[in-house]
Scaffold this motif. Structure first.
Motif, PDB file in Angstrom:
ATOM      1  N   GLU A 245       0.883  -1.275  -0.024  1.00  0.00           N
ATOM      2  CA  GLU A 245       0.056  -0.033  -0.131  1.00  0.00           C
ATOM      3  C   GLU A 245       0.876   1.447  -0.146  1.00  0.00           C
ATOM      4  N   GLY A 246       1.965   1.442   0.799  1.00  0.00           N
ATOM      5  CA  GLY A 246       2.680   2.238   0.977  1.00  0.00           C
ATOM      6  C   GLY A 246       3.273   2.753  -0.609  1.00  0.00           C
ATOM      7  N   VAL A 247       4.214   1.829  -1.080  1.00  0.00           N
ATOM      8  CA  VAL A 247       4.508   2.151  -2.506  1.00  0.00           C
ATOM      9  C   VAL A 247       3.450   2.594  -3.470  1.00  0.00           C
ATOM     10  N   VAL A 248       2.198   1.790  -3.527  1.00  0.00           N
ATOM     11  CA  VAL A 248       1.302   2.141  -4.469  1.00  0.00           C
ATOM     12  C   VAL A 248       0.923   3.367  -4.196  1.00  0.00           C
ATOM     13  N   ARG A 249       0.789   3.901  -3.078  1.00  0.00           N
ATOM     14  CA  ARG A 249       0.255   5.363  -2.641  1.00  0.00           C
ATOM     15  C   ARG A 249       1.272   6.295  -3.459  1.00  0.00           C
ATOM     16  N   SER A 250       2.568   5.926  -3.140  1.00  0.00           N
ATOM     17  CA  SER A 250       3.713   6.853  -3.703  1.00  0.00           C
ATOM     18  C   SER A 250       3.539   6.870  -5.283  1.00  0.00           C
ATOM     19  N   VAL A 251       3.129   5.668  -5.645  1.00  0.00           N
ATOM     20  CA  VAL A 251       3.353   5.744  -7.443  1.00  0.00           C
ATOM     21  C   VAL A 251       1.899   6.429  -7.842  1.00  0.00           C
ATOM     22  N   MET A 252       0.862   6.409  -7.056  1.00  0.00           N
ATOM     23  CA  MET A 252      -0.367   7.104  -7.482  1.00  0.00           C
ATOM     24  C   MET A 252      -0.202   8.598  -7.280  1.00  0.00           C
ATOM     25  N   ARG A 253       0.698   9.015  -6.345  1.00  0.00           N
ATOM     26  CA  ARG A 253       0.919  10.460  -6.348  1.00  0.00           C
ATOM     27  C   ARG A 253       1.651  10.990  -7.603  1.00  0.00           C
ATOM     28  N   LEU A 254       2.693  10.090  -8.021  1.00  0.00           N
ATOM     29  CA  LEU A 254       3.314  10.485  -9.601  1.00  0.00           C
ATOM     30  C   LEU A 254       2.350  10.460 -10.436  1.00  0.00           C
ATOM     31  N   VAL A 255       1.404   9.428 -10.558  1.00  0.00           N
ATOM     32  CA  VAL A 255       0.532   9.402 -11.679  1.00  0.00           C
ATOM     33  C   VAL A 255      -0.564  10.612 -11.509  1.00  0.00           C
ATOM     34  N   HIS A 256      -1.005  11.100 -10.182  1.00  0.00           N
ATOM     35  CA  HIS A 256      -1.565  12.323 -10.182  1.00  0.00           C
ATOM     36  C   HIS A 256      -0.919  13.594 -10.520  1.00  0.00           C
ATOM     37  N   HIS A 257       0.343  13.642 -10.179  1.00  0.00           N
ATOM     38  CA  HIS A 257       1.074  14.688 -10.516  1.00  0.00           C
ATOM     39  C   HIS A 257       1.183  15.142 -12.151  1.00  0.00           C
ATOM     40  N   HIS A 258       1.484  13.668 -12.839  1.00  0.00           N
ATOM     41  CA  HIS A 258       1.235  14.133 -14.476  1.00  0.00           C
ATOM     42  C   HIS A 258      -0.311  13.953 -14.895  1.00  0.00           C
ATOM     43  N   ARG A 259      -1.277  14.056 -14.138  1.00  0.00           N
ATOM     44  CA  ARG A 259      -2.637  14.017 -14.713  1.00  0.00           C
ATOM     45  C   ARG A 259      -3.023  12.717 -15.449  1.00  0.00           C
ATOM     46  N   LEU A 260      -2.506  11.607 -14.960  1.00  0.00           N
ATOM     47  CA  LEU A 260      -2.709  10.479 -15.852  1.00  0.00           C
ATOM     48  C   LEU A 260      -3.691   9.529 -15.146  1.00  0.00           C
ATOM     49  N   GLY A 261      -4.418   9.913 -14.186  1.00  0.00           N
ATOM     50  CA  GLY A 261      -5.235   8.906 -13.445  1.00  0.00           C
ATOM     51  C   GLY A 261      -6.151   8.249 -14.566  1.00  0.00           C
ATOM     52  N   SER A 262      -6.862   8.934 -15.457  1.00  0.00           N
ATOM     53  CA  SER A 262      -7.712   7.925 -16.452  1.00  0.00           C
ATOM     54  C   SER A 262      -7.048   7.219 -17.476  1.00  0.00           C
ATOM     55  N   ARG A 263      -5.429   7.144 -17.541  1.00  0.00           N
ATOM     56  CA  ARG A 263      -4.852   6.479 -18.437  1.00  0.00           C
ATOM     57  C   ARG A 263      -4.026   5.512 -17.671  1.00  0.00           C
ATOM     58  N   VAL A 264      -4.052   5.035 -16.510  1.00  0.00           N
ATOM     59  CA  VAL A 264      -3.183   4.155 -15.610  1.00  0.00           C
ATOM     60  C   VAL A 264      -4.014   3.246 -15.300  1.00  0.00           C
ATOM     61  N   VAL A 265      -3.630   1.912 -15.530  1.00  0.00           N
ATOM     62  CA  VAL A 265      -4.500   0.803 -14.923  1.00  0.00           C
ATOM     63  C   VAL A 265      -3.361   0.116 -13.867  1.00  0.00           C
ATOM     64  N   VAL A 266      -3.551  -0.356 -12.780  1.00  0.00           N
ATOM     65  CA  VAL A 266      -2.881  -1.042 -11.804  1.00  0.00           C
ATOM     66  C   VAL A 266      -3.354  -2.709 -12.139  1.00  0.00           C
ATOM     67  N   TRP A 267      -2.143  -3.485 -12.195  1.00  0.00           N
ATOM     68  CA  TRP A 267      -2.539  -4.787 -12.502  1.00  0.00           C
ATOM     69  C   TRP A 267      -2.314  -5.436 -11.199  1.00  0.00           C
ATOM     70  N   MET A 268      -3.340  -6.427 -10.905  1.00  0.00           N
ATOM     71  CA  MET A 268      -3.202  -7.320  -9.636  1.00  0.00           C
ATOM     72  C   MET A 268      -3.610  -8.678 -10.112  1.00  0.00           C
ATOM     73  N   LEU A 269      -2.951  -9.681  -9.783  1.00  0.00           N
ATOM     74  CA  LEU A 269      -3.029 -11.118 -10.055  1.00  0.00           C
ATOM     75  C   LEU A 269      -3.696 -11.649  -8.794  1.00  0.00           C
ATOM     76  N   ASP A 270      -4.060 -12.984  -9.042  1.00  0.00           N
ATOM     77  CA  ASP A 270      -5.183 -13.502  -7.834  1.00  0.00           C
ATOM     78  C   ASP A 270      -4.362 -13.882  -6.658  1.00  0.00           C
ATOM     79  N   ASP A 271      -3.016 -13.916  -6.712  1.00  0.00           N
ATOM     80  CA  ASP A 271      -2.310 -14.553  -5.518  1.00  0.00           C
ATOM     81  C   ASP A 271      -1.396 -13.456  -4.878  1.00  0.00           C
TER      82      ASP A 271
END
Length: 210
Positions: A70-96
């Motif tokens: 969660e900590g790293v993902v939140r940091s990544v999301m801050r970068l995404v927000h800074h570049h205004r790319l929220g609607s263009r980014v998809v975070v991958w999550m596998l089943d395990d």
């Protein structure tokens, strides 16, 4: 965010687990374009979209290992927000992997990956017909099944209303299967070759019809 594990023969030769910063690797000769920082990649994507705002472009982030917290993902999301790319980014999550949906803000896409091994099959082995549990897609706008999964499962994912991107599609046979199943896209280690194959098919079809 620039700490990465790199095993570079001839650059940092060792037999143990590699652990070097990108700065160290670049100082030792690593090509910056081959291993960009996430901030550099996001800036490049933002520049493309500023020039071509209507371009159909999605950036899938496949976070692995210690990065999937969660900590790293939140940091990544801050970068995404800074570049205004929220609607263009998809975070991958596998089943395990750990569930980090709580760290992904509204507006950023989530893709639910499905391995063939998830159903108890060895890689390349026959896979018994699995049943899609709709609850596994809760909160996800995209689905990312292995191309090895049965057609019925792929069609169930399509019927769920999610966009379906299958992986790993590295040859024409699996690309043809993805097309026949009506998937929205593919994930490939050979994107240029797969694009050329698709364009050749489209050209052939156009020539026959004209």
């Amino acid at each position: 965010m620039d700490a990465v594990g790199l095993k570079l023969a001839g650059v940092f030769p060792n037999d143990g687990p590699p652990s070097h910063t990108v700065a160290e690797a670049r100082a030792a000769g690593l090509d910056p374009e081959a291993f960009p920082l996430l901030s550099e990649l996001l800036a490049a994507v933002a520049a493309i979209l500023q020039k071509y705002p209507k371009k159909d472009l999605l950036l899938f982030l496949d976070l692995k290992g210690q990065a999937l917290s969660e900590g790293v993902v939140r940091s990544v999301m801050r970068l995404v927000h800074h570049h205004r790319l929220g609607s263009r980014v998809v975070v991958w999550m596998l089943d395990d992997v750990p569930d980090v949906r709580g760290a992904v803000p509204r507006g950023v896409g989530l893709i639910r990956g499905y391995r063939d091994q998830f159903f108890g099959a060895a890689l390349g082995a026959e896979v018994e017909d699995p049943t899609l549990d709709p609850r596994s897609l809760s909160g996800f706008g995209f689905a990312g099944p292995s191309i090895k999964l049965p057609g019925a499962f792929l069609r169930d994912l399509r019927a769920s209303g999610r966009q379906v991107y299958s992986w790993v599609v590295d040859d024409e046979a699996t690309l043809q299967r993805a097309v026949e199943e009506g998937l929205h896209g593919v994930i490939s280690n050979r994107p240029a070759a797969m694009l050329r194959a698709k364009q050749a098919w489209e050209c052939s079809s156009t020539c026959r019809s004209s």
